[in-house]
Design an enzyme around this catalytic site. Structure first.
Site, short mmCIF file in Angstrom:
data_model
loop_
_atom_site.label_atom_id
_atom_site.label_comp_id
_atom_site.label_asym_id
_atom_site.label_seq_id
_atom_site.Cartn_x
_atom_site.Cartn_y
_atom_site.Cartn_z
N HIS A 62 -11.79 -0.69 31.50
CA HIS A 62 -12.72 -1.45 30.66
C HIS A 62 -14.19 -1.19 31.05
CE1 HIS A 62 -14.76 -4.67 28.57
NE2 HIS A 62 -15.05 -5.27 29.72
N HIS A 87 -20.30 -4.64 35.63
CA HIS A 87 -20.67 -5.85 34.88
C HIS A 87 -19.72 -7.03 35.08
CE1 HIS A 87 -17.86 -4.55 31.64
NE2 HIS A 87 -17.84 -5.83 31.31
N GLU A 91 -18.56 -11.84 38.37
CA GLU A 91 -17.86 -12.96 37.75
C GLU A 91 -16.39 -13.02 38.17
OE1 GLU A 91 -18.12 -13.16 33.54
OE2 GLU A 91 -17.49 -15.25 33.49
N ASP A 92 -15.75 -11.85 38.23
CA ASP A 92 -14.29 -11.85 38.40
C ASP A 92 -13.79 -11.46 39.80
OD1 ASP A 92 -14.30 -12.48 35.77
OD2 ASP A 92 -13.80 -10.47 35.06
N ASP A 153 -20.00 -4.27 25.88
CA ASP A 153 -18.86 -5.00 26.42
C ASP A 153 -18.06 -5.63 25.28
OD1 ASP A 153 -17.18 -6.35 28.22
OD2 ASP A 153 -18.55 -8.06 28.39
N ASP A 273 -18.01 1.24 -5.81
CA ASP A 273 -18.92 2.39 -5.98
C ASP A 273 -20.33 2.10 -5.50
OD1 ASP A 273 -19.37 0.57 -7.92
OD2 ASP A 273 -19.56 2.02 -9.55
MN MN Z 1 -16.33 -7.05 30.28
#
Ligand code: MN
Length: 737
Positions: A62, A87, A91-92, A153, A273
């Site tokens: 990712h 990124h 956070e993770d 992202d 169209d």
């Molecule tokens: Mn992400």
């Protein structure tokens, strides 16, 4: 469960990383930078080593994909690639901002901090959502790369949304439509915006999406044939001239077709169209771009009749998001209007990829339009004391539709559609302000009522109780509000005038001893060819119907017609007791433009000051709309020989009116009220029509130039006398050119 080949996975991850690097054509690739990028990759791989995405693949794919979108589709450089790779780490995972700052630098830490803060922006609670929205806009003013990486992202998450739970899918799709697609639009990232919208639609309305997609495919051949046929004569000429170019048809996105179908409740067949033809020129030099585009415009309009109202020149004045292009709408041989977009390769790149793509052309470029926009957003946020919900309403308006925001002298903001004029603003403030609008000041400069406003303008409305809406106001106002108010006010006024007509008609009937049984109003209406009773009275009042004729009329065979007996001429004059020169309201000479003789907005050229009756033509200027020149103007030869394609037919109708244009130079002491005073006097003067006005002031001295249309010299003398009475006015000179 299938066995996971870890060794193979490692290989695939490395492969993904190196192909991302290859796609990063614009990133610096010196040894130090390369090493920093590799380090970011290694840190991310290590940090995410135990994480897998819902699809089962290692999480690290990712961030690599996000970095690739940043590099390839937005055109960002090494710093953004590093931040994109990292990124999700803060956070993770266990990585901290301090780690990032120490290993990569402060800038990188700041960007990643921003990215971490704006996660989970959209919440079910509307006011939390609004607060978050404010937050996202605030981070934008710190470093725009935060938003750009966030968009990358989001794009990757949307592309891989299939493996998520259905309820999560819907939530993500709706916040994408609510926030990210408009942001991408505002930042000029057109391809990303369209893809985000299409992906969201696919998620929300899978059947509708499929339907449009498959029908687009089925009708592709028809569109292609049309485009080939349409462009072949243009192609031939451009080839002969040795120009390098590409012509392609751009159909609308699935999302916008679907939206149209739903909104207008029409089947696909009625919207499919809708597409534009785009001509992309490979200009040799940036300095040739503008003339190349106009040259192509000239070729296109040699073959197809353009709709002059639809000419958009975003080359001379690019949009706030950086968009540059020349748009025209022309009539195709099948009688269908077709939009043609003309731009160079560089402009096309900016239109598709946004400003970041532009930065690579202008390395270290100074304040761009983009910076201007960012500054406006920042000011808006900082000055906004109200709650976030109001802010979001104001701001989203600007995001979703192409709107501008302008300010009152007190700093209140008004949203108006792009193209709105000073007069639209006046009506947006208050109906009465619009009705009595006499002049508009934009950023302290007096401009015509038809002046188009730009975002950030400060607009002041000058009013006068004597001012009333004019018919020609309808030619330039843009907003529905202004249009309806002007129309109803004109109608009220007509009714007032018509009352006088009614009285006049009754009088005449009495005098001639005609009763309504003899000649009915219906018969009069059909004889004078007017549509309604109101119209009949009105025409009588403005003397466009000559009541003298009544005497000579009689009803024969049920139809009103001239009497058989010959009426001596003097009878007519007997009845025409009003002296037309004295009380007849001056009929304004009207200038009509183009083959269709339309009343378009125009300006009179200052080089030759055409007056009604002169043989004239229009010249389409790049920034000031249509300018009217005398055919005998000294500039004519030069304009016609160099810019034949910008010449447009123009002629005066109702040439019999005697009126002439004259200029006045007014010198005085700069005083707050002087402009207002002058414009009031001019507008109060009967039968004087102000054509243009400009004011300048320096060192306390005020100098104004006014062009007025007057009926005769006594009018002019009167006007000058009254202007002399205005406080502050020192001297008035007649300027004749
Ligand atoms: Mn992400």
């Amino acid at each position: 469960m299938a066995e996971i080949d870890l060794e193979q996975e490692k290989q695939d991850i490395l492969k993904a990383y190196s192909s991302m690097l290859r796609a990063a054509k614009h990133a610096k690739k010196d040894a130090v930078t390369k090493k920093r990028m590799r380090k970011a990759f290694d840190v991310a791989v290590e940090a995410h080593k135990n994480d897998r995405r819902k699809s089962g693949e290692p999480y690290i794919f990712h961030p690599i994909a996000v970095a690739r979108i940043c590099a390839e589709e937005i055109g960002l450089g090494a710093t953004s690639i590093i931040c994109a790779l990292l990124h999700d780490t803060v956070e993770d995972t266990d990585i901290t901002l301090e780690d990032i700052s120490r290993d990569f630098g402060n800038k990188e830490a700041l960007i990643i901090d921003g990215l971490t803060k704006i996660s989970g922006v959209v919440d079910n609670n509307k006011s939390i959502q609004a607060e978050n929205f404010k937050k996202i806009l605030l981070t934008l003013s710190e470093d725009v790369r935060v938003i750009l990486i966030k968009l990358a992202d989001r794009l990757h998450n949307m592309r891989t949304i299939g493996s998520m739970r259905r309820d999560k899918q819907l939530k993500i799709a709706s916040e994408t439509l609510f926030l990210y697609a408009p942001l991408a639009h505002r930042l000029g990232l057109h391809s990303i915006k369209s893809e985000l919208e299409d992906l969201s639609l696919q998620c929300q309305e899978p059947e509708g999406f499929e339907e449009v997609q498959s029908k687009l495919k089925k009708t592709e051949e028809v569109r292609k044939r049309f485009i080939r046929k349409f462009s072949s004569p243009i192609k031939k000429i451009l080839d002969e001239r040795g120009m390098e170019f590409e012509i392609k048809g751009r159909s609308k996105s699935i999302h916008s077709i679907w939206k149209k179908m739903v909104k207008q409740n029409v089947p696909f067949e009625e919207v499919y169209d809708l597409f534009a033809i785009r001509i992309i020129i490979d200009s040799e030099e940036e300095m040739n771009e503008k003339s190349d585009c106009w040259q192509v415009y000239s070729v296109v309009t040699d073959f197809y009749q353009p709709n002059i109202d639809r000419l958009r020149d975003w080359i001379s004045a690019p949009k706030a998001n950086g968009y540059e292009s020349l748009h025209t709408t022309v009539m195709s041989p099948t009688g269908k209007w077709v939009e043609v977009q003309i731009r160079t390769r560089r402009m096309d790149e900016i239109a598709e990829k946004g400003f970041a793509a532009h930065w690579k052309y202008k390395e270290g470029g100074a304040a761009s339009q983009f910076d201007v926009w960012i500054n406006q957003v920042r000011e808006l946020l900082e000055s906004n004391e109200e709650n976030a919900l109001d802010l979001i309403d104001d701001f989203k308006l600007n995001l979703f539709t192409d709107e501008i925001y302008v300010f009152t002298p007190n700093g209140d903001m008004k949203s108006l559609p792009v193209g709105a004029t000073g007069l639209d603003f006046a009506f947006a403030v208050h109906t009465q302000v619009g009705v009595n609008c006499l002049g508009i000041k934009v950023n302290d400069k007096l401009v015509p009522l038809s002046h188009q406003l730009n975002s950030g303008d400060q607009v002041e409305v000058l009013t006068s109780k004597n001012q009333k809406p004019k018919e020609d106001w309808l030619n330039f106002v843009q907003t529905h509000r202004a249009k309806t108010r002007i129309k109803s006010s004109l109608k009220d006024e007509k009714r007032e005038v018509a009352k006088k007509g009614k009285v006049l008609l009754e009088k005449e009937f009495k005098k001639l001893k005609i009763s309504h049984e003899n000649i009915s109003l219906k018969e009069l209406q059909s004889y004078f060819k007017v549509k309604s009773e109101l119209e009949l009275y009105y025409q009588v009042a403005i003397e466009s119907i000559d009541l003298g004729k009544l005497k000579g009329l009689e009803v024969r065979k049920g139809v009103l017609q001239p009497k058989r007996t010959i009426i001596p001429k003097r009878v007519k004059t007997l009845f025409g007791q009003r002296k037309p020169t004295q009380t007849a309201p001056m009929k304004k000479p009207v200038l009509v433009i183009g083959d269709n003789m339309e009343k378009l907005d125009y300006k009179l050229a200052s080089c030759c000051n055409p007056i009604p009756g002169n043989e004239v033509y229009g010249f389409i200027t790049v920034t000031e709309g249509i300018k009217i020149h005398k055919t005998a103007c000294p500039n004519t030869v030069q304009l016609m020989s160099n810019y034949a394609y910008r010449i447009i037919k123009a002629s005066w109708i109702d040439e019999n009116d005697v009126a002439f244009l004259t200029g006045l130079k007014i010198i005085g002491i700069d005083d707050m009220g002087i402009v207002n005073g002058i414009t009031q006097v001019i507008s109060n003067e009967l039968s004087v029509d102000m054509r243009s006005i400009s004011f300048d002031s320096h060192d306390g001295i005020f100098e104004g130039r006014v062009m007025v249309m007057v009926q005769d010299t006594s009018h002019l003398t009167n006007l000058i006398a009254n202007l002399n009475k205005v406080k502050g006015v020192q001297k008035i000179e007649k300027i004749d050119s």
